[in-house]
Write a protein that holds these residues in place. Sequence first.
Motif, PDB file in Angstrom:
ATOM      1  N   ARG A 134      -3.541   4.032 -28.119  1.00  0.00           N
ATOM      2  CA  ARG A 134      -2.490   3.210 -27.524  1.00  0.00           C
ATOM      3  C   ARG A 134      -1.181   3.959 -27.229  1.00  0.00           C
ATOM      4  O   ARG A 134      -0.421   3.580 -26.384  1.00  0.00           O
ATOM      5  N   PHE A 135      -0.863   4.968 -27.992  1.00  0.00           N
ATOM      6  CA  PHE A 135       0.328   5.797 -27.763  1.00  0.00           C
ATOM      7  C   PHE A 135       1.626   4.984 -27.667  1.00  0.00           C
ATOM      8  O   PHE A 135       2.383   5.110 -26.699  1.00  0.00           O
ATOM      9  N   CYS A 136       1.862   4.137 -28.647  1.00  0.00           N
ATOM     10  CA  CYS A 136       3.168   3.474 -28.725  1.00  0.00           C
ATOM     11  C   CYS A 136       4.220   4.573 -28.918  1.00  0.00           C
ATOM     12  O   CYS A 136       3.972   5.552 -29.641  1.00  0.00           O
ATOM     13  N   VAL A 141       0.563   8.242 -34.925  1.00  0.00           N
ATOM     14  CA  VAL A 141      -0.883   8.156 -35.226  1.00  0.00           C
ATOM     15  C   VAL A 141      -1.788   8.864 -34.217  1.00  0.00           C
ATOM     16  O   VAL A 141      -2.645   9.660 -34.605  1.00  0.00           O
ATOM     17  N   PRO A 142      -1.636   8.616 -32.909  1.00  0.00           N
ATOM     18  CA  PRO A 142      -2.578   9.263 -31.988  1.00  0.00           C
ATOM     19  C   PRO A 142      -2.510  10.790 -32.045  1.00  0.00           C
ATOM     20  O   PRO A 142      -3.487  11.465 -31.730  1.00  0.00           O
ATOM     21  N   TYR A 143      -1.347  11.322 -32.451  1.00  0.00           N
ATOM     22  CA  TYR A 143      -1.203  12.784 -32.509  1.00  0.00           C
ATOM     23  C   TYR A 143      -1.771  13.361 -33.794  1.00  0.00           C
ATOM     24  O   TYR A 143      -2.251  14.485 -33.809  1.00  0.00           O
ATOM     25  N   SER A 212      -4.787  -5.799 -35.738  1.00  0.00           N
ATOM     26  CA  SER A 212      -5.080  -6.127 -34.344  1.00  0.00           C
ATOM     27  C   SER A 212      -3.982  -5.617 -33.415  1.00  0.00           C
ATOM     28  O   SER A 212      -2.885  -5.266 -33.860  1.00  0.00           O
ATOM     29  N   HIS A 213      -4.311  -5.590 -32.125  1.00  0.00           N
ATOM     30  CA  HIS A 213      -3.306  -5.257 -31.106  1.00  0.00           C
ATOM     31  C   HIS A 213      -3.364  -6.330 -30.025  1.00  0.00           C
ATOM     32  O   HIS A 213      -4.442  -6.644 -29.523  1.00  0.00           O
ATOM     33  N   PRO A 214      -2.201  -6.905 -29.665  1.00  0.00           N
ATOM     34  CA  PRO A 214      -2.211  -8.022 -28.707  1.00  0.00           C
ATOM     35  C   PRO A 214      -2.913  -7.704 -27.387  1.00  0.00           C
ATOM     36  O   PRO A 214      -3.464  -8.591 -26.753  1.00  0.00           O
TER      37      PRO A 214
HETATM   38 FE1  SF4 Z   1       0.490   1.811 -31.434  1.00  0.00          FE
HETATM   39 FE2  SF4 Z   1      -0.642   1.039 -33.752  1.00  0.00          FE
HETATM   40 FE3  SF4 Z   1      -1.856   2.829 -32.190  1.00  0.00          FE
HETATM   41 FE4  SF4 Z   1       0.371   3.505 -33.470  1.00  0.00          FE
HETATM   42  S1  SF4 Z   1      -1.573   2.981 -34.399  1.00  0.00           S
HETATM   43  S2  SF4 Z   1      -0.131   3.977 -31.346  1.00  0.00           S
HETATM   44  S3  SF4 Z   1       1.517   1.573 -33.428  1.00  0.00           S
HETATM   45  S4  SF4 Z   1      -1.421   0.668 -31.695  1.00  0.00           S
END
Ligand code: SF4
Length: 417
Positions: A134-136, A141-143, A212-214
């Motif tokens: 998701r790369f918020c 996290v994604p890194y 969850s993610h909306p």
């Molecule tokens: Fe976004 Fe959650 Fe993924 Fe982090 S772990 S990028 S906050 S959806």
Amino acid sequence: MIHRGWEERPDSEADVVILVTCSIREKAEQKVASEIGRYDAVWKRTGSPSVALIGCMAQRIGADMAKKFRCVKLVSGPRHLGLVPQGIEDALNDGRARFFMDEDPMALEDLNVVPTERLSPVKAYITITYGCDRFCSYCIVPYVRGRLQSRRHEDILDEARALALGGVLEITLLGQNVDAYGKDRRDGYGFAALLRDVSSVPGIRRLRFATSHPRDFDKDILDVMASSPSICRAINLPVQSGSDRILREMNRGYSAEEYLSLAASIRSILPGVSLTTDLIVGFPGETEEDFRDSVALLREVKFDIVHTAAYSPREGTRAALMPNQLDARTKAGRLNEVNRIQSAIARELNEAYVGREIEILVDGYAPKGEGLLQGRTATDKVVIINGAPEDIGRLMNVRITRAGNWSLEGERVGTGA
Ligand code: SF4
């Protein structure tokens, strides 16, 4: 590691200390570095304990830690847990450090061979995904944990069946974004199918999931929840902000209105559901008006619990480089305000439970009050009861007698079905 003949000992007697790390918050990283420094000073004098550094912080800075502290004998990213037990034994035998840190997706399959020591005989967690796509903009996290990687559903189901045979009544499926489960495997088997199949495993009385993610929480998931009584009516759906402008800056992929419409669908399809959320205040550039939008959203949705946090910049993320970082005082003031508002909302929702008869799964002793036990409703409310040690691990019907902001009190009216 008990299956290899290892046993837990106090630090002063241990051959190896395993540090399971998380780099999502910067403070946690600093704490781990200072812990390693402490072990290293002892190791220099006595030759033990060695340190095994595991998890996403290890993936990020483990190699540097191993250069700086000679006690570090194993570094493993979160995707290589299956290699850790043998790696530790090899490193202790020949004194050479081992490193398991690449992003090879095949390593994920190693996770299925990790025997897990479970602390509760009736509750268990199963990790279903690793990483996130998701790369918020505020999130590391994604890194550090890599892109989304879903475990095979056959392996997850085997694990659930084995747990049920061993007496587990409640399973929680875990992932950074469980709703995205299967999107990387492209075999058409997604989270709704997984929920349906795990909830059908004989013996599993309660099934939960987080988080969850909306954007990924879809109607199929709701339909499966509506038709499977063992799936708990409790959803953590992080909103993060009520301001469209801030949501865009966060790269969340939905507007406040879309979130509100999803929350309304959830409530209409699953009456009585407990909705919880995560909210960040003081994101870079958050104006008073943006903050008021968040407060308005909290008042409108009326969440059971809001996990609030004041924004703190995380090195390596886009948001950390954004201009208009807010001062600590403004962030603390906003945090206090949302916590105060949410306490009143939580109390109001909890008071609606008073007088109801409800089933709980008794978890263990309550943190306060001699002899008191605590359990959880299917909606994840904590209920404090008077009980006997043999009640721990049982389903039990209780009548709710009192409500607080964070928990309920109840009395036994029978044993759950
Ligand atoms: Fe976004 Fe959650 Fe993924 Fe982090 S772990 S990028 S906050 S959806």
